[in-house]
Design a protein around this motif. Structure first.
Motif, PDB file in Angstrom:
ATOM      1  N   GLN A 116      55.699  48.056  33.081  1.00 54.79           N
ATOM      2  CA  GLN A 116      54.859  46.913  32.659  1.00 54.79           C
ATOM      3  C   GLN A 116      54.560  45.973  33.907  1.00 54.79           C
ATOM      4  O   GLN A 116      53.364  45.642  33.741  1.00 54.79           O
ATOM      5  N   LYS A 117      55.358  45.887  34.935  1.00 53.85           N
ATOM      6  CA  LYS A 117      54.870  44.905  35.977  1.00 53.85           C
ATOM      7  C   LYS A 117      53.613  45.707  36.588  1.00 53.85           C
ATOM      8  O   LYS A 117      52.631  45.089  37.092  1.00 53.85           O
ATOM      9  N   ILE A 118      53.610  47.002  36.804  1.00 53.19           N
ATOM     10  CA  ILE A 118      52.613  47.698  37.493  1.00 53.19           C
ATOM     11  C   ILE A 118      51.329  47.585  36.401  1.00 53.19           C
ATOM     12  O   ILE A 118      50.305  47.414  37.208  1.00 53.19           O
ATOM     13  N   LEU A 119      51.594  47.543  35.299  1.00 57.80           N
ATOM     14  CA  LEU A 119      50.341  47.492  34.274  1.00 57.80           C
ATOM     15  C   LEU A 119      49.680  46.122  34.528  1.00 57.80           C
ATOM     16  O   LEU A 119      48.461  46.120  34.628  1.00 57.80           O
ATOM     17  N   ASN A 124      45.263  42.629  36.610  1.00 64.35           N
ATOM     18  CA  ASN A 124      45.016  41.517  37.283  1.00 64.35           C
ATOM     19  C   ASN A 124      43.846  41.937  38.275  1.00 64.35           C
ATOM     20  O   ASN A 124      43.535  40.959  38.742  1.00 64.35           O
ATOM     21  N   LEU A 125      43.939  43.083  38.815  1.00 62.96           N
ATOM     22  CA  LEU A 125      43.006  43.619  39.754  1.00 62.96           C
ATOM     23  C   LEU A 125      41.539  43.746  39.372  1.00 62.96           C
ATOM     24  O   LEU A 125      40.795  43.763  39.997  1.00 62.96           O
ATOM     25  N   GLN A 129      35.190  40.257  34.142  1.00 67.25           N
ATOM     26  CA  GLN A 129      34.682  40.649  32.846  1.00 67.25           C
ATOM     27  C   GLN A 129      35.292  41.885  32.353  1.00 67.25           C
ATOM     28  O   GLN A 129      35.697  41.956  31.084  1.00 67.25           O
ATOM     29  N   ARG A 130      35.481  42.971  33.216  1.00 64.22           N
ATOM     30  CA  ARG A 130      36.358  44.078  32.941  1.00 64.22           C
ATOM     31  C   ARG A 130      37.994  43.752  32.321  1.00 64.22           C
ATOM     32  O   ARG A 130      38.160  44.430  31.551  1.00 64.22           O
ATOM     33  N   LYS A 131      38.366  43.035  33.079  1.00 70.72           N
ATOM     34  CA  LYS A 131      39.722  42.371  32.549  1.00 70.72           C
ATOM     35  C   LYS A 131      39.784  42.027  31.148  1.00 70.72           C
ATOM     36  O   LYS A 131      40.349  42.190  30.442  1.00 70.72           O
TER      37      LYS A 131
END
Length: 192
Positions: A116-119, A124-125, A129-131
C-alpha cells in the motif's frame, strides 16, 4: 410542436422544461427501472438525468429527437451507476474477506502495508493530471466518460493517461518487489 418546445427549453424556459419532463419522464423511468432493477435507484437517477438535461440544454440540437437523446443519456448514466456499484461491491467484498480472514500472518499484514505504501508513493510521483485521472477512475470508480466531462477531455485521452499511469506504477513497484521479498526473509537468516 416538439421543435418549438425544444427551442423554448434550450433558451431556458422553465415551463417548456416542465412539459418536456411530463412528456418523457415516465418513459425514461421505465428504461432506468429495466436497467437498474431497483425502483429507488431508478427514481433518483431519473432526477439526475433531467438535472443534467437542463444543465446541458445549450448543447442540445433542436432538430434532434428529444426522446432518443434522453434515453441515450439515461442509458449512459445507468451504466455508469452499475459500474460504480460493481466496483464498490468488489471493494466491499475484498475488505470483508480481509476482515473475516483470521489466518493472516504477520508477514502477510506487513506485505499488505508495504504494498500500500509503495502504491501511494507511485501514485504521488505521477504528473498532476495523470494522478487526478488515476484517482478518479481507479480509486473512485468513475467512468472514462465522467472523468472526461469533469476535466474537459475526451474519454480516449483519459484512457491514454490511465495506460501511462499504470505503466509508471508497475515500473515503480517492480523496483520494490525483490526488496519486499528479501525483507520478509532477513529475520529468518539470523536463526540459520
Amino acid at each position: 410542436m416538439e421543435k418549438t418546445l425544444l427551442s423554448l427549453f434550450v433558451s431556458g424556459d422553465k415551463k417548456a422544461f416542465e412539459q418536456v419532463y411530463r412528456c418523457y419522464s415516465e418513459r425514461v423511468f421505465k428504461r432506468l427501472l429495466y436497467l437498474l432493477k431497483d425502483e429507488d435507484e431508478a427514481e433518483e437517477l431519473l432526477q439526475n438525468v433531467f438535472v443534467k438535461f437542463w444543465t446541458n440544454r445549450a448543447a442540445i440540437a433542436v432538430e434532434k429527437n428529444v426522446a432518443n437523446y434522453l434515453l441515450r443519456m439515461s442509458d449512459s448514466m445507468a451504466i455508469d451507476l452499475l459500474r460504480r456499484n460493481i466496483s464498490r461491491k468488489a471493494v466491499y467484498d475484498h475488505v470483508s474477506l480481509q476482515t473475516n480472514t483470521t489466518s493472516n500472518s504477520v508477514e502477510d499484514t506487513f506485505m499488505q502495508k508495504e504494498e500500500q505504501k509503495i502504491l501511494e508513493q507511485a501514485v504521488n510521483l505521477l504528473p498532476p493530471q495523470r494522478k487526478l485521472i488515476f484517482t478518479l477512475c481507479k480509486m473512485e470508480g468513475r467512468s472514462y466518460g465522467e472523468v472526461g466531462e469533469i476535466l474537459g477531455i475526451s474519454p480516449a485521452t483519459v484512457s491514454n493517461h490511465l495506460v501511462l499511469a499504470m505503466k509508471q506504477i508497475r515500473t515503480f513497484a517492480s523496483q520494490y518487489n525483490n526488496e519486499l521479498k528479501a525483507l520478509l526473509f532477513f529475520p529468518f537468516l539470523d536463526n540459520l
